[in-house]
Write a protein that holds these residues in place. Structure first.
Motif, PDB file in Angstrom:
ATOM      1  N   ILE A  90      19.484  44.555  64.008  1.00 26.56           N
ATOM      2  CA  ILE A  90      19.836  45.492  62.936  1.00 26.56           C
ATOM      3  C   ILE A  90      18.680  46.427  62.593  1.00 26.56           C
ATOM      4  CG2 ILE A  90      20.675  45.704  60.571  1.00 26.56           C
ATOM      5  CD1 ILE A  90      22.714  44.550  62.573  1.00 26.56           C
ATOM      6  N   SER A  91      17.439  45.920  62.562  1.00 22.58           N
ATOM      7  CA  SER A  91      16.321  46.792  62.199  1.00 22.58           C
ATOM      8  C   SER A  91      16.163  47.919  63.209  1.00 22.58           C
ATOM      9  CB  SER A  91      15.027  45.997  62.051  1.00 22.58           C
ATOM     10  OG  SER A  91      14.644  45.421  63.286  1.00 22.58           O
ATOM     11  N   GLU A  92      16.334  47.621  64.481  1.00 22.16           N
ATOM     12  CA  GLU A  92      16.253  48.669  65.500  1.00 22.16           C
ATOM     13  C   GLU A  92      17.389  49.676  65.324  1.00 22.16           C
ATOM     14  OE1 GLU A  92      16.290  49.233  70.339  1.00 22.16           O
ATOM     15  OE2 GLU A  92      15.909  47.256  69.494  1.00 22.16           O
ATOM     16  N   PHE A  93      18.574  49.173  65.020  1.00 20.93           N
ATOM     17  CA  PHE A  93      19.723  50.044  64.791  1.00 20.93           C
ATOM     18  C   PHE A  93      19.472  50.964  63.590  1.00 20.93           C
ATOM     19  CE2 PHE A  93      23.664  50.903  62.506  1.00 20.93           C
ATOM     20  CZ  PHE A  93      24.396  51.559  63.487  1.00 20.93           C
ATOM     21  N   VAL A  94      18.964  50.406  62.504  1.00 22.72           N
ATOM     22  CA  VAL A  94      18.697  51.193  61.300  1.00 22.72           C
ATOM     23  C   VAL A  94      17.653  52.267  61.580  1.00 22.72           C
ATOM     24  CG1 VAL A  94      17.681  51.091  58.980  1.00 22.72           C
ATOM     25  CG2 VAL A  94      19.404  49.423  59.650  1.00 22.72           C
ATOM     26  N   LEU A 147      16.745  46.107  53.855  1.00 21.46           N
ATOM     27  CA  LEU A 147      16.789  45.010  52.891  1.00 21.46           C
ATOM     28  C   LEU A 147      18.124  44.273  52.934  1.00 21.46           C
ATOM     29  CD1 LEU A 147      15.294  43.560  50.601  1.00 21.46           C
ATOM     30  CD2 LEU A 147      16.220  45.269  49.041  1.00 21.46           C
ATOM     31  N   TYR A 148      19.214  45.010  53.101  1.00 20.85           N
ATOM     32  CA  TYR A 148      20.560  44.433  53.142  1.00 20.85           C
ATOM     33  C   TYR A 148      21.234  44.786  54.467  1.00 20.85           C
ATOM     34  CZ  TYR A 148      19.968  43.895  48.122  1.00 20.85           C
ATOM     35  OH  TYR A 148      19.503  43.555  46.887  1.00 20.85           O
ATOM     36  N   PRO A 149      20.797  44.191  55.563  1.00 23.11           N
ATOM     37  CA  PRO A 149      21.337  44.561  56.872  1.00 23.11           C
ATOM     38  C   PRO A 149      22.834  44.281  57.029  1.00 23.11           C
ATOM     39  CG  PRO A 149      19.901  42.650  57.060  1.00 23.11           C
ATOM     40  CD  PRO A 149      19.773  43.155  55.663  1.00 23.11           C
ATOM     41  N   ALA A 150      23.369  43.298  56.350  1.00 25.58           N
ATOM     42  CA  ALA A 150      24.797  42.989  56.482  1.00 25.58           C
ATOM     43  C   ALA A 150      25.671  44.121  55.954  1.00 25.58           C
ATOM     44  CB  ALA A 150      25.123  41.687  55.751  1.00 25.58           C
ATOM     45  N   LEU A 151      25.133  44.944  55.069  1.00 26.45           N
ATOM     46  CA  LEU A 151      25.915  46.046  54.511  1.00 26.45           C
ATOM     47  C   LEU A 151      26.125  47.190  55.502  1.00 26.45           C
ATOM     48  CD1 LEU A 151      24.582  46.175  50.846  1.00 26.45           C
ATOM     49  CD2 LEU A 151      26.674  45.117  51.713  1.00 26.45           C
ATOM     50  N   VAL A 152      25.420  47.164  56.616  1.00 22.30           N
ATOM     51  CA  VAL A 152      25.661  48.156  57.672  1.00 22.30           C
ATOM     52  C   VAL A 152      27.124  48.059  58.116  1.00 22.30           C
ATOM     53  CG1 VAL A 152      25.122  48.744  60.073  1.00 22.30           C
ATOM     54  CG2 VAL A 152      23.274  48.318  58.447  1.00 22.30           C
ATOM     55  N   ALA A 153      27.677  46.866  58.097  1.00 23.72           N
ATOM     56  CA  ALA A 153      29.064  46.660  58.517  1.00 23.72           C
ATOM     57  C   ALA A 153      30.061  47.376  57.610  1.00 23.72           C
ATOM     58  CB  ALA A 153      29.383  45.160  58.553  1.00 23.72           C
ATOM     59  N   LYS A 154      29.667  47.695  56.389  1.00 25.59           N
ATOM     60  CA  LYS A 154      30.575  48.354  55.441  1.00 25.59           C
ATOM     61  C   LYS A 154      30.469  49.875  55.472  1.00 25.59           C
ATOM     62  CE  LYS A 154      30.778  44.398  52.425  1.00 25.59           C
ATOM     63  NZ  LYS A 154      30.648  43.877  51.076  1.00 25.59           N
ATOM     64  N   PRO A 190      30.268  49.056  67.254  1.00 22.44           N
ATOM     65  CA  PRO A 190      30.057  47.681  67.738  1.00 22.44           C
ATOM     66  C   PRO A 190      28.955  46.919  66.981  1.00 22.44           C
ATOM     67  CG  PRO A 190      30.375  49.135  69.596  1.00 22.44           C
ATOM     68  CD  PRO A 190      30.289  50.003  68.376  1.00 22.44           C
ATOM     69  N   ILE A 191      27.993  47.613  66.424  1.00 19.26           N
ATOM     70  CA  ILE A 191      26.917  46.933  65.693  1.00 19.26           C
ATOM     71  C   ILE A 191      27.443  46.291  64.410  1.00 19.26           C
ATOM     72  CG2 ILE A 191      26.126  48.872  64.287  1.00 19.26           C
ATOM     73  CD1 ILE A 191      23.812  46.381  66.048  1.00 19.26           C
ATOM     74  N   ALA A 192      28.582  46.755  63.929  1.00 15.07           N
ATOM     75  CA  ALA A 192      29.141  46.222  62.677  1.00 15.07           C
ATOM     76  C   ALA A 192      29.373  44.718  62.765  1.00 15.07           C
ATOM     77  CB  ALA A 192      30.433  46.950  62.318  1.00 15.07           C
ATOM     78  N   ARG A 193      29.790  44.233  63.931  1.00 12.72           N
ATOM     79  CA  ARG A 193      29.991  42.786  64.085  1.00 12.72           C
ATOM     80  C   ARG A 193      28.675  42.032  63.932  1.00 12.72           C
ATOM     81  NH1 ARG A 193      33.413  44.843  67.917  1.00 12.72           N
ATOM     82  NH2 ARG A 193      31.818  44.706  69.529  1.00 12.72           N
ATOM     83  N   ASP A 194      27.617  42.552  64.559  1.00 17.71           N
ATOM     84  CA  ASP A 194      26.300  41.919  64.450  1.00 17.71           C
ATOM     85  C   ASP A 194      25.813  41.972  63.001  1.00 17.71           C
ATOM     86  OD1 ASP A 194      26.212  41.416  67.175  1.00 17.71           O
ATOM     87  OD2 ASP A 194      25.125  43.271  67.619  1.00 17.71           O
ATOM     88  N   ALA A 195      26.026  43.099  62.363  1.00 20.06           N
ATOM     89  CA  ALA A 195      25.571  43.269  60.978  1.00 20.06           C
ATOM     90  C   ALA A 195      26.317  42.323  60.037  1.00 20.06           C
ATOM     91  CB  ALA A 195      25.762  44.710  60.529  1.00 20.06           C
ATOM     92  N   ALA A 196      27.616  42.210  60.224  1.00 21.62           N
ATOM     93  CA  ALA A 196      28.410  41.342  59.354  1.00 21.62           C
ATOM     94  C   ALA A 196      27.980  39.882  59.474  1.00 21.62           C
ATOM     95  CB  ALA A 196      29.892  41.482  59.674  1.00 21.62           C
ATOM     96  N   ALA A 197      27.474  39.495  60.631  1.00 19.12           N
ATOM     97  CA  ALA A 197      27.063  38.110  60.868  1.00 19.12           C
ATOM     98  C   ALA A 197      25.704  37.780  60.266  1.00 19.12           C
ATOM     99  CB  ALA A 197      27.038  37.830  62.362  1.00 19.12           C
ATOM    100  N   VAL A 198      24.947  38.804  59.844  1.00 18.09           N
ATOM    101  CA  VAL A 198      23.612  38.575  59.301  1.00 18.09           C
ATOM    102  C   VAL A 198      23.741  37.953  57.908  1.00 18.09           C
ATOM    103  CG1 VAL A 198      21.488  39.669  58.524  1.00 18.09           C
ATOM    104  CG2 VAL A 198      22.601  40.479  60.584  1.00 18.09           C
TER     105      VAL A 198
END
Length: 166
Positions: free
Chosen positions: A133-137, A40-47, A56-64
């Motif tokens: 992000i969904s694949e990463f999660v 639901l909140y993919p950008a929060l993966v970066a935190k 490395p996925i944190a950059r992609d997540a932060a950009a969502v």
């Protein structure tokens, strides 16, 4: 003024939980709740406190960009979503899509009941629209153990992990 938010939409939660069940098959209820939150909140993966190899996925997540805006307090939002997530899982269990006995013991285990192709198609579109992000999660985060000092609870800072049996 009424404002829609999928975090408090029981039907949207049923859909997300079904997507998690379809992809993973067997996991703890608490892990399903955490994965649902990050879908639901993919950008929060970066935190999150991610392992070095997964950072490395944190950059992609932060950009969502989240069209529903990320919560001011993720821990409060996660806590507030608990009842809706639990009701969604009970609904899926009542439909026979997850094993009731395992659910009563704290696990979400997919049964052999077939999900209609139309719903499977919607799940595929939903997850594809949230790539990578969904694949990463559903792969990388789901592979992290739930409890302990290196577990998903600790890394997310959304659940207490001090008294976990590891």
């Amino acid at each position: 003024m009424l404002i829609y938010h999928p975090g408090f939409d029981a039907y949207h939660c049923v859909f997300r939980m079904l997507a998690i069940c379809e992809k993973l098959g067997d996991l703890e209820i608490e892990k399903a709740r955490l994965l649902d939150f990050y879908l639901l909140y993919p950008a929060l993966v970066a935190k999150m406190k991610l392992p070095r190899l997964l950072r490395p996925i944190a950059r992609d997540a932060a950009a969502v960009a989240n069209v529903y805006h990320d919560p001011g307090s993720p821990a409060t939002m996660f806590r507030d979503m608990r009842h809706i997530q639990e009701a969604a899982l009970r609904c899926i269990a009542a439909a026979g899509l997850i094993d009731v006995k395992r659910y009563e013991n704290g696990f979400v285990t997919r049964t052999d009941v077939v999900v209609p192709d139309a719903i499977k198609g919607k799940i595929t579109l939903f997850l594809a629209s949230r790539q990578p992000i969904s694949e990463f999660v559903l792969k990388e985060l789901a592979a992290i153990p739930l409890g302990g000092s290196e577990g998903l609870k600790h890394r997310s800072q959304l659940m207490d992990h001090k008294y976990d049996f590891v």
